[in-house]
Write a protein that holds these residues in place. Structure first.
Motif, PDB file in Angstrom:
ATOM      1  N   UNK A   9       0.847  -1.197   0.000  1.00  0.00           N
ATOM      2  CA  UNK A   9       0.000   0.000   0.000  1.00  0.00           C
ATOM      3  C   UNK A   9       0.880   1.244   0.000  1.00  0.00           C
ATOM      4  N   UNK A  10       0.882   1.953  -1.107  1.00  0.00           N
ATOM      5  CA  UNK A  10       1.632   3.201  -1.273  1.00  0.00           C
ATOM      6  C   UNK A  10       3.132   3.022  -1.064  1.00  0.00           C
ATOM      7  N   UNK A  11       3.599   1.787  -1.085  1.00  0.00           N
ATOM      8  CA  UNK A  11       5.016   1.528  -0.875  1.00  0.00           C
ATOM      9  C   UNK A  11       5.480   1.737   0.546  1.00  0.00           C
ATOM     10  N   UNK A  12       4.529   1.901   1.505  1.00  0.00           N
ATOM     11  CA  UNK A  12       4.905   2.186   2.888  1.00  0.00           C
ATOM     12  C   UNK A  12       4.155   1.330   3.913  1.00  0.00           C
ATOM     13  N   UNK A  13       3.130   0.593   3.479  1.00  0.00           N
ATOM     14  CA  UNK A  13       2.299  -0.187   4.400  1.00  0.00           C
ATOM     15  C   UNK A  13       2.095  -1.589   3.823  1.00  0.00           C
ATOM     16  N   UNK A  14       2.198  -2.597   4.692  1.00  0.00           N
ATOM     17  CA  UNK A  14       1.968  -3.974   4.267  1.00  0.00           C
ATOM     18  C   UNK A  14       0.496  -4.354   4.433  1.00  0.00           C
ATOM     19  N   UNK A  15       0.031  -5.212   3.568  1.00  0.00           N
ATOM     20  CA  UNK A  15      -1.328  -5.753   3.707  1.00  0.00           C
ATOM     21  C   UNK A  15      -1.327  -7.046   4.510  1.00  0.00           C
ATOM     22  N   UNK A  16      -0.152  -7.501   4.947  1.00  0.00           N
ATOM     23  CA  UNK A  16      -0.050  -8.758   5.664  1.00  0.00           C
ATOM     24  C   UNK A  16      -0.314  -8.561   7.160  1.00  0.00           C
ATOM     25  N   UNK A  17      -0.415  -9.660   7.887  1.00  0.00           N
ATOM     26  CA  UNK A  17      -0.725  -9.611   9.311  1.00  0.00           C
ATOM     27  C   UNK A  17       0.408  -8.976  10.093  1.00  0.00           C
TER      28      UNK A  17
END
Length: 587
Positions: free
Chosen positions: A519-527
């Motif tokens: 996400x935006x190169x700064x946030x992971x979608x993983x747990x």
């Protein structure tokens, strides 16, 4: 949705009088009263809908056939904790961060989403608002107040004045985030002053950042309507700001920990505590897993001599007084939202139960409410706008055989100075020197698709790796690549282009560790757990190879940060921050 007090007063009044029945009653509470600095035994609390209707010794008149009764059995009860300043647009989605924060008793977060705006502008800000809504935690937002850091050099997106005015109309947007380029205020930079005036006209809060400011400059800053700061690192700085009417957020987070320098002096001085708060300024996954959140601040402050009730007050009431939200939050009293913690004792401060708006969300150290994953639009997962790299993209050319290079010398993971190094040029190409601990460092504009980039040299990194790359940096969010050879720099960069963001460590063409940020190169979608594991592998792979610093992930994070001296690298060039001029990589 939460109720408004205006629409709740008749019902709450009726419950308090016993004419209407409560939904929930907590009895046998040892109530930590942040209003009187006392522990009130055998207290009963009646809750209707999401607010408190009655607090006293006997709530029997509020009981009905459908009222749920919980016997707390003499345990301690306090308001939910708040973090008044942090950045949650990093590492994990708000829904994942919420799980860990709630387990620590934090029921309210005041988020400054500066990096999501840096990448996604106003559209990104709107999407991030959605990601923080309808969760079992209260997330309040501010409009980032620090973008661009320096318009002469910055590559970041930012909000226009009209977009800022539109943003604060949202019920969860409280005002302006930290205005950390304080010289823009003291020099009365037009856009900054218009922004401050607009916020004050809307009766919004403005958060501050006054590192390095004092006397007349600090007075000018405060007189501009900015009344808080989380940057003091010692008591003298705290006292100077308190004397000027500021509120202080004592920082204890992943980048700085200042409690031990401040709390003992606060106590010995006898300073009023009513304008003091705790904040994290942001927590990485390893730290929140190891130490906790605001609960950690409370535990540490008590060890330093603070009374438990005062630590609780700093973690609760003071935050909402600062944000002008005291009628709704911050204490356990009639009319307030029923954000309530139950503790077994006054040592661990790990709540056994957590209520948010009267709903039980944590029980026996486990999340017991459903937290749904939000849908994420495709465009915000495609922000690394770069072509495939080859080793030729990292060349620095010179006709000289012996080259004097200007280096970015790492004094710490965060602080830099200008250095110099003698390097060899072979076939017109200047190489890094692993033997001399001189590395190449590159910054590429990955947000706007301009292909703008800068290649320079970095000194004193110390790791035996091929490359370390990141798409997350304060607050430009360029692609930053540190490397001992051009081939591994290309491998690392291509990995991040393919994954659309993250952190990666490469050696001899192989991926040693990777943490994707979709996400935006700064946030992971993983747990949270998966991100924590990958984050630990990133740092360990660099540390185990001999890096000179204990927190290597901070190096690419801060390399473009124009708010700190003395030399930074951005896609537009290498910058001498104090002189506000560009530096050539070689003489």
């Amino acid at each position: 949705m939460t109720s408004s007090l205006a629409n709740s007063i008749s019902a709450l009044n009726s419950v308090a009088m016993g004419e209407k029945k409560a939904d929930l009653v907590l009895k046998n509470c040892n109530l930590l009263s942040v209003y009187t600095r006392e522990i009130i035994p055998k207290t009963q609390i009646a809750i209707f809908n999401d607010r408190i209707a009655y607090v006293g010794q006997d709530a029997s008149h509020t009981l009905g056939s459908k009222t749920k009764i919980i016997d707390v059995n003499g345990k301690y009860v306090s308001p939910g904790f708040a973090d008044p300043h942090l950045h949650i647009d990093q590492f994990v989605l708000p829904s994942e961060f919420a799980k860990k924060a709630l387990l620590c008793g934090v029921t309210s977060l005041f988020s400054d989403p500066i990096d999501i705006v840096s990448v996604g502008g106003y559209k990104g800000f709107q999407e991030f608002l959605k990601l923080g809504e309808n969760l079992p935690i209260r997330i309040f937002q501010v409009v980032p107040g620090g973008l661009p850091v320096d318009a002469k050099f910055s590559n970041s997106n930012s909000l226009s004045l009209s977009q800022e005015k539109l943003a604060v109309k949202h019920p969860h947007v409280l005002g302006l985030g930290e205005v950390f380029s304080w010289t823009k205020v003291t020099l009365r930079e037009p856009k900054t002053m218009k922004s401050l005036s607009a916020m004050l006209e809307c009766d919004c809060i403005i958060n501050g950042h006054t590192a390095g400011a004092s006397d007349k400059k600090l007075n000018a800053y405060v007189s501009s309507g900015i009344l808080s700061c989380h940057e003091p690192i010692n008591f003298d700085q705290v006292l100077e700001r308190l004397r000027l009417g500021m509120w202080i957020m004592i920082r204890e987070g992943s980048i700085r920990r200042d409690l031990k320098e401040i709390i003992p002096r606060v106590l010995s001085h006898g300073t009023y505590l009513n304008r003091l708060m705790f904040c994290s300024d942001g927590l990485d996954p390893l730290d929140i897993a190891k130490f906790g959140h605001i609960d950690h601040c409370i535990r540490e402050s008590i060890k330093l001599g603070l009374k438990p009730i005062d630590a609780i007050t700093m973690a609760t009431k003071n935050n909402f007084d600062y944000y002008n939200m005291g009628k709704d939050l911050g204490g356990i009293a009639p009319g307030k939202f029923a954000d309530i913690l139950i503790f077994d004792d006054l040592k661990s401060f790990k709540p056994s139960q957590v209520f948010v708006g009267g709903n039980l969300v944590v029980s026996n150290g486990k999340i017991i409410t459903l937290i749904k994953k939000k849908s994420i639009p495709g465009w915000i997962k495609k922000t690394v706008k770069l072509k495939k790299f080859t080793k030729n993209d990292f060349l620095i050319k010179s006709k000289k055989k012996d080259v004097l290079a200007n280096t970015i010398f790492l004094e710490t993971e965060i602080i830099t100075k200008i250095g110099s190094a003698q390097l060899k040029s072979v076939d017109g190409q200047v190489s890094a020197s692993l033997d001399s601990d001189v590395w190449k460092v590159a910054a590429f504009d990955r947000t706007h698709g301009t292909n703008r980039h800068t290649i320079g040299f970095l000194e004193n990194f110390g790791a035996d790796i091929g490359a370390f790359a990141s798409t997350w940096s304060f607050h430009e969010n360029d692609l930053i690549v540190i490397g001992s050879n051009d081939s591994d720099m290309a491998v690392a960069s291509n990995h991040l282009v393919k994954n659309q963001g993250g952190l990666v460590v490469v050696k001899s063409g192989k991926i040693l560790a990777s943490l994707p940020f979709q996400v935006a190169g700064i946030i992971s979608t993983e747990s949270f757990e998966k991100v924590t594991s990958n984050f630990e592998k990133i740092n360990n792979s660099i540390l185990d190879s001999g890096c000179n610093f204990s927190r290597p992930h901070l190096i690419p994070l801060f390399l473009p940060f124009l708010a700190l001296p003395s030399v930074r690298i951005l896609s537009g060039g290498i910058v001498d921050v104090k002189k506000r001029s560009y530096i050539s990589p070689i003489n």
